[in-house]
Design a protein around this motif. Structure first.
Motif, PDB file in Angstrom:
ATOM      1  N   LEU A  68      11.450  50.706  57.337  1.00 59.95           N
ATOM      2  CA  LEU A  68      10.590  50.710  56.153  1.00 59.95           C
ATOM      3  C   LEU A  68       9.718  49.454  56.099  1.00 59.95           C
ATOM      4  CD1 LEU A  68      13.279  52.080  53.709  1.00 59.95           C
ATOM      5  CD2 LEU A  68      11.027  53.147  54.034  1.00 59.95           C
ATOM      6  N   ALA A  69      10.307  48.306  56.430  1.00 60.72           N
ATOM      7  CA  ALA A  69       9.540  47.051  56.432  1.00 60.72           C
ATOM      8  C   ALA A  69       8.450  47.075  57.493  1.00 60.72           C
ATOM      9  CB  ALA A  69      10.472  45.867  56.659  1.00 60.72           C
ATOM     10  N   LEU A  70       8.768  47.609  58.673  1.00 61.81           N
ATOM     11  CA  LEU A  70       7.768  47.706  59.734  1.00 61.81           C
ATOM     12  C   LEU A  70       6.624  48.630  59.329  1.00 61.81           C
ATOM     13  CD1 LEU A  70      10.028  47.942  62.919  1.00 61.81           C
ATOM     14  CD2 LEU A  70       8.491  46.052  62.322  1.00 61.81           C
ATOM     15  N   GLN A  71       6.967  49.740  58.664  1.00 63.13           N
ATOM     16  CA  GLN A  71       5.918  50.666  58.224  1.00 63.13           C
ATOM     17  C   GLN A  71       5.045  50.026  57.153  1.00 63.13           C
ATOM     18  OE1 GLN A  71       5.488  53.661  59.769  1.00 63.13           O
ATOM     19  NE2 GLN A  71       3.529  53.648  58.706  1.00 63.13           N
ATOM     20  N   ASP A  72       5.669  49.286  56.258  1.00 57.81           N
ATOM     21  CA  ASP A  72       4.907  48.574  55.224  1.00 57.81           C
ATOM     22  C   ASP A  72       3.944  47.580  55.873  1.00 57.81           C
ATOM     23  OD1 ASP A  72       4.019  47.661  52.804  1.00 57.81           O
ATOM     24  OD2 ASP A  72       5.874  46.646  52.239  1.00 57.81           O
ATOM     25  N   GLU A  73       4.416  46.884  56.905  1.00 58.28           N
ATOM     26  CA  GLU A  73       3.577  45.891  57.589  1.00 58.28           C
ATOM     27  C   GLU A  73       2.385  46.537  58.285  1.00 58.28           C
ATOM     28  OE1 GLU A  73       6.047  43.703  60.275  1.00 58.28           O
ATOM     29  OE2 GLU A  73       7.332  42.904  58.680  1.00 58.28           O
TER      30      GLU A  73
ATOM     31  N   ASP B 171      -4.749  46.159  52.688  1.00 58.74           N
ATOM     32  CA  ASP B 171      -3.854  45.342  51.872  1.00 58.74           C
ATOM     33  C   ASP B 171      -3.275  46.109  50.688  1.00 58.74           C
ATOM     34  OD1 ASP B 171      -4.121  43.103  53.453  1.00 58.74           O
ATOM     35  OD2 ASP B 171      -5.779  42.262  52.291  1.00 58.74           O
ATOM     36  N   ASN B 172      -4.077  46.978  50.088  1.00 53.82           N
ATOM     37  CA  ASN B 172      -3.624  47.702  48.890  1.00 53.82           C
ATOM     38  C   ASN B 172      -3.420  49.186  49.179  1.00 53.82           C
ATOM     39  OD1 ASN B 172      -6.370  48.147  49.258  1.00 53.82           O
ATOM     40  ND2 ASN B 172      -6.764  48.459  47.074  1.00 53.82           N
ATOM     41  N   TRP B 173      -2.762  49.482  50.300  1.00 56.10           N
ATOM     42  CA  TRP B 173      -2.613  50.876  50.728  1.00 56.10           C
ATOM     43  C   TRP B 173      -1.863  51.729  49.717  1.00 56.10           C
ATOM     44  CZ3 TRP B 173       2.130  53.157  51.523  1.00 56.10           C
ATOM     45  CH2 TRP B 173       3.228  52.311  51.655  1.00 56.10           C
ATOM     46  N   ARG B 174      -0.928  51.146  48.976  1.00 59.17           N
ATOM     47  CA  ARG B 174      -0.168  51.931  48.006  1.00 59.17           C
ATOM     48  C   ARG B 174      -1.058  52.490  46.902  1.00 59.17           C
ATOM     49  NH1 ARG B 174       3.712  48.314  49.655  1.00 59.17           N
ATOM     50  NH2 ARG B 174       5.862  49.102  49.866  1.00 59.17           N
ATOM     51  N   GLU B 175      -2.072  51.733  46.513  1.00 61.62           N
ATOM     52  CA  GLU B 175      -2.944  52.176  45.431  1.00 61.62           C
ATOM     53  C   GLU B 175      -3.991  53.184  45.898  1.00 61.62           C
ATOM     54  OE1 GLU B 175      -2.280  48.722  45.922  1.00 61.62           O
ATOM     55  OE2 GLU B 175      -0.654  49.077  44.487  1.00 61.62           O
TER      56      GLU B 175
ATOM     57  N   ASN C 250       6.280  51.752  66.831  1.00 60.87           N
ATOM     58  CA  ASN C 250       5.670  50.870  65.841  1.00 60.87           C
ATOM     59  C   ASN C 250       5.303  49.527  66.459  1.00 60.87           C
ATOM     60  OD1 ASN C 250       5.984  48.588  63.699  1.00 60.87           O
ATOM     61  ND2 ASN C 250       5.641  50.427  62.485  1.00 60.87           N
ATOM     62  N   ILE C 251       6.225  48.968  67.233  1.00 61.48           N
ATOM     63  CA  ILE C 251       5.970  47.666  67.854  1.00 61.48           C
ATOM     64  C   ILE C 251       4.826  47.762  68.858  1.00 61.48           C
ATOM     65  CG2 ILE C 251       6.942  45.930  69.410  1.00 61.48           C
ATOM     66  CD1 ILE C 251       7.838  45.673  66.495  1.00 61.48           C
ATOM     67  N   LEU C 252       4.779  48.844  69.622  1.00 60.47           N
ATOM     68  CA  LEU C 252       3.692  49.010  70.584  1.00 60.47           C
ATOM     69  C   LEU C 252       2.347  49.122  69.867  1.00 60.47           C
ATOM     70  CD1 LEU C 252       2.758  49.328  73.493  1.00 60.47           C
ATOM     71  CD2 LEU C 252       3.192  51.788  73.309  1.00 60.47           C
ATOM     72  N   ASN C 253       2.301  49.883  68.763  1.00 60.38           N
ATOM     73  CA  ASN C 253       1.057  49.995  67.991  1.00 60.38           C
ATOM     74  C   ASN C 253       0.622  48.625  67.473  1.00 60.38           C
ATOM     75  OD1 ASN C 253       0.951  52.751  68.379  1.00 60.38           O
ATOM     76  ND2 ASN C 253       1.826  53.268  66.389  1.00 60.38           N
ATOM     77  N   ARG C 254       1.580  47.856  66.965  1.00 62.42           N
ATOM     78  CA  ARG C 254       1.265  46.522  66.437  1.00 62.42           C
ATOM     79  C   ARG C 254       0.818  45.602  67.571  1.00 62.42           C
ATOM     80  NH1 ARG C 254       2.584  43.747  61.722  1.00 62.42           N
ATOM     81  NH2 ARG C 254       1.510  41.739  61.808  1.00 62.42           N
ATOM     82  N   PHE C 255       1.507  45.682  68.698  1.00 59.29           N
ATOM     83  CA  PHE C 255       1.180  44.847  69.843  1.00 59.29           C
ATOM     84  C   PHE C 255      -0.243  45.132  70.328  1.00 59.29           C
ATOM     85  CE2 PHE C 255       1.069  43.862  74.388  1.00 59.29           C
ATOM     86  CZ  PHE C 255       1.602  42.581  74.412  1.00 59.29           C
ATOM     87  N   ARG C 256      -0.590  46.399  70.405  1.00 65.04           N
ATOM     88  CA  ARG C 256      -1.942  46.773  70.841  1.00 65.04           C
ATOM     89  C   ARG C 256      -2.996  46.197  69.894  1.00 65.04           C
ATOM     90  NH1 ARG C 256      -0.836  53.215  72.075  1.00 65.04           N
ATOM     91  NH2 ARG C 256      -0.161  53.008  74.272  1.00 65.04           N
ATOM     92  N   GLN C 257      -2.760  46.314  68.586  1.00 65.94           N
ATOM     93  CA  GLN C 257      -3.715  45.790  67.612  1.00 65.94           C
ATOM     94  C   GLN C 257      -3.866  44.273  67.742  1.00 65.94           C
ATOM     95  OE1 GLN C 257      -5.709  47.400  65.357  1.00 65.94           O
ATOM     96  NE2 GLN C 257      -5.017  49.319  66.298  1.00 65.94           N
ATOM     97  N   ASP C 258      -2.751  43.592  67.963  1.00 66.95           N
ATOM     98  CA  ASP C 258      -2.768  42.135  68.060  1.00 66.95           C
ATOM     99  C   ASP C 258      -3.418  41.630  69.341  1.00 66.95           C
ATOM    100  OD1 ASP C 258      -1.464  42.015  65.650  1.00 66.95           O
ATOM    101  OD2 ASP C 258       0.510  41.549  66.488  1.00 66.95           O
ATOM    102  N   HIS C 259      -3.563  42.506  70.338  1.00 66.05           N
ATOM    103  CA  HIS C 259      -4.069  42.075  71.638  1.00 66.05           C
ATOM    104  C   HIS C 259      -5.379  42.766  72.032  1.00 66.05           C
ATOM    105  CE1 HIS C 259       0.050  40.580  71.725  1.00 66.05           C
ATOM    106  NE2 HIS C 259      -0.338  39.731  72.646  1.00 66.05           N
ATOM    107  N   GLY C 260      -6.181  43.097  71.020  1.00 66.12           N
ATOM    108  CA  GLY C 260      -7.548  43.528  71.301  1.00 66.12           C
ATOM    109  C   GLY C 260      -7.787  45.009  71.446  1.00 66.12           C
ATOM    110  N   TYR C 261      -6.883  45.840  70.924  1.00 63.12           N
ATOM    111  CA  TYR C 261      -7.063  47.294  71.044  1.00 63.12           C
ATOM    112  C   TYR C 261      -8.335  47.749  70.345  1.00 63.12           C
ATOM    113  CZ  TYR C 261      -5.116  51.995  71.841  1.00 63.12           C
ATOM    114  OH  TYR C 261      -4.873  53.273  72.281  1.00 63.12           O
ATOM    115  N   LYS C 262      -8.616  47.135  69.200  1.00 73.27           N
ATOM    116  CA  LYS C 262      -9.761  47.566  68.404  1.00 73.27           C
ATOM    117  C   LYS C 262     -11.091  47.181  69.041  1.00 73.27           C
ATOM    118  CE  LYS C 262      -9.134  47.603  64.027  1.00 73.27           C
ATOM    119  NZ  LYS C 262      -8.924  47.235  62.600  1.00 73.27           N
ATOM    120  N   ASP C 263     -11.162  46.001  69.680  1.00 71.54           N
ATOM    121  CA  ASP C 263     -12.435  45.574  70.275  1.00 71.54           C
ATOM    122  C   ASP C 263     -12.553  45.950  71.751  1.00 71.54           C
ATOM    123  OD1 ASP C 263     -10.986  43.710  71.777  1.00 71.54           O
ATOM    124  OD2 ASP C 263     -11.429  42.048  70.435  1.00 71.54           O
ATOM    125  N   GLY C 264     -11.520  46.614  72.287  1.00 71.56           N
ATOM    126  CA  GLY C 264     -11.598  47.108  73.657  1.00 71.56           C
ATOM    127  C   GLY C 264     -11.145  46.139  74.728  1.00 71.56           C
TER     128      GLY C 264
END
Length: 208
Positions: free
Chosen positions: A10-15, A22-26, A147-161
């Motif tokens: 649950l904490a990983l999904q929240d992160e 930031d305000n995904w719940r709303e 979840n960790i792989l998705n986070r790792f990809r985002q942290d290491h440039g997945y979005k900018d290629g």
């Protein structure tokens, strides 16, 4: 142990949701709709066509269930914090006395309940797990890994290629599975250990 692992997921999904917004719940995203669409994809992997020979691809079926679990956790988190929600979810899992049933019919019932309530049918989901013999431990291992792989990809440039997906001739998800098999899923910091192991191997093989 189960409650701790539920809180971790649950904490990983929240992160990861907060990383997106930031305000995904709303924002009241249609998580139920994502579950509905994933359920259709899941049925394709299991097989439903009577006019051709089909065998269930159980590994892919389990992967799709894990994807549904991501959206289910997001719906559960709309009801409270990871600590608050984990206890109720644990009671559902521990109260499960279910044997395998008709997966297709149970998936349709799960989807119908999801669309009618626009909530996560946890009881129905646990039945689907029983139908394909997906244990809670395996769900935990597969979810944390994805979840960790998705986070790792985002942290290491997945979005900018700039992210390198193939490391020494193998895709990152292959390295993930290998590393996950070397770690103790019962460790309280399992997710951190897995992220650290991915990072070390990425630096060694992909960006050396």
């Amino acid at each position: 142990m189960m409650r701790q692992q539920l809180q971790v997921m649950l904490a990983l999904q929240d992160e990861i949701n907060t990383l997106v917004s930031d305000n995904w719940r709303e924002q009241n995203h249609a998580w139920y709709r994502a579950i509905w669409v994933e359920s259709a994809e899941l049925l394709d992997h299991y097989g439903w066509k009577w006019w051709k020979k089909q065998q269930p691809d159980l590994d892919q079926v389990k992967l799709e269930l894990v994807d549904i679990w991501h959206f289910g956790l997001s719906l559960e988190l709309q009801q409270g914090s990871p600590e608050q929600v984990a206890g109720r979810m644990q009671a559902e899992f521990e109260g499960r006395q279910k044997g395998p049933g008709d997966f297709r019919e149970n998936l349709e019932a799960f989807t119908l309940e999801t669309l009618a309530s626009r909530q996560f049918d946890l009881a129905g989901f646990t039945q689907l797990m029983a139908d394909v013999e997906l244990s809670f431990e395996e769900l935990y291992r597969r979810y944390v890994g994805k979840n960790i792989l998705n986070r790792f990809r985002q942290d290491h440039g997945y979005k900018d290629g700039s992210y390198v997906k193939n490391w020494a001739g193998r895709e990152d998800n292959e390295h993930l599975a290998e590393l996950a098999g070397q770690l103790d899923t019962g460790a309280s910091d399992y997710s951190r250990q897995l992220y650290t192991a991915l990072q070390s191997r990425y630096r060694e093989l992909a960006v050396a």
